[in-house]
Design a protein around this motif. Structure first.
Motif: not given
Length: 263
Positions: A88, A92, A97, A165, A196, A200
């Protein structure tokens, strides 16, 4: 014999500056004031948290340490959890991103939504610059663990993962809200943005590379940047004659769905 009119603070019949700022009929002034106030209110807890980190406030240090060691103990006993958090946090991370944000900007430019593309770019760039600058200014070391499950370079406060994030989730949410309608799609979009942002940030604490207050600082700073750039964009809209919007309900540019060239 001449008469002298007593001095006044404003011309007769014209409301004072304060009245104009808070008058619903003067939407630009009202929205700027409310948005600036909202951004300031978010910056206050961030500034307070930063001062507590700089001052090594004992209760905050104990809380950070307790959470870090509790999650580290869980991670040592659950390798699958560590793998999930590593995946994860890599998927991210700030650079992926930013790549997604760049694709969004390109898509908006192809639709003719130049002002919306500029807002998205400004939000990501300005917010992204705060993280390394504040890390250097604060100079907080990362958690030190005897048997770490992950490693990260650089200083700790605020969390760049949590900040980016928040920025990316906010930009994507406010751009695509007009496409979501009023039903389940809107709820799903909000849930995705929250997941998200939250997961994150939590992944960084779960992996032992950030303290909880680092992540909280990243979240707060991200929301403050979003509030500030959204305030500037919505006031720009009002100045150009576009209809007023509520960003959390309508998105920042609802016309992009049907008339992208005007956004």
């Amino acid at each position: 014999m001449s008469t002298h009119r007593p001095p006044t603070l404003a011309p007769a019949g014209q409301p004072s500056w304060r009245r104009r700022r808070l008058d619903p009929d003067h939407s630009l002034g009202l929205r700027l004031t409310l948005a600036a106030t909202a951004a300031f209110l978010v910056l206050v807890p961030f500034a307070l948290l930063t001062l507590l980190v700089l001052g090594a406030w004992a209760p905050l240090h104990r809380l950070d340490t307790a959470v870090t060691h509790a999650l580290h103990g869980y991670a040592l006993d659950h390798p699958a959890w560590v793998t999930l958090m590593r995946i994860w946090t890599e998927v991210f991370a700030p650079m992926p991103l930013r790549a997604v944000a760049l694709l969004l900007v390109i898509w908006l430019l192809r639709r003719g939504a130049r002002r919306l593309a500029l807002w998205a770019t400004t939000t990501m760039v300005v917010g992204g610059l705060f993280s390394p600058l504040l890390k250097l200014l604060v100079g907080r070391d990362r958690p030190e663990l005897l048997d770490p499950v992950a490693r990260a370079a650089g200083y700790s406060f605020p969390s760049g993962h949590a900040l980016n994030a928040t920025l990316a989730a906010g930009v994507l949410l406010l751009v695509f809200l007009p496409f979501a309608g009023r039903g389940a799609a809107r709820v799903a979009l909000w849930v995705a943005a929250l997941l998200l942002t939250v997961v994150t940030g939590l992944s960084r604490v779960a992996l032992g590379v950030h303290f909880t207050s680092d992540v909280l600082g990243g979240w707060l700073l991200g929301v403050a940047v979003l509030a500030a750039t959204t305030a500037a964009f919505t006031s720009w809209r009002a100045h150009t004659g576009l209809r007023p919007v509520r960003p959390t309900r309508d998105g920042v540019a609802p016309e992009v769905e049907r008339h992208p060239g005007s956004a």
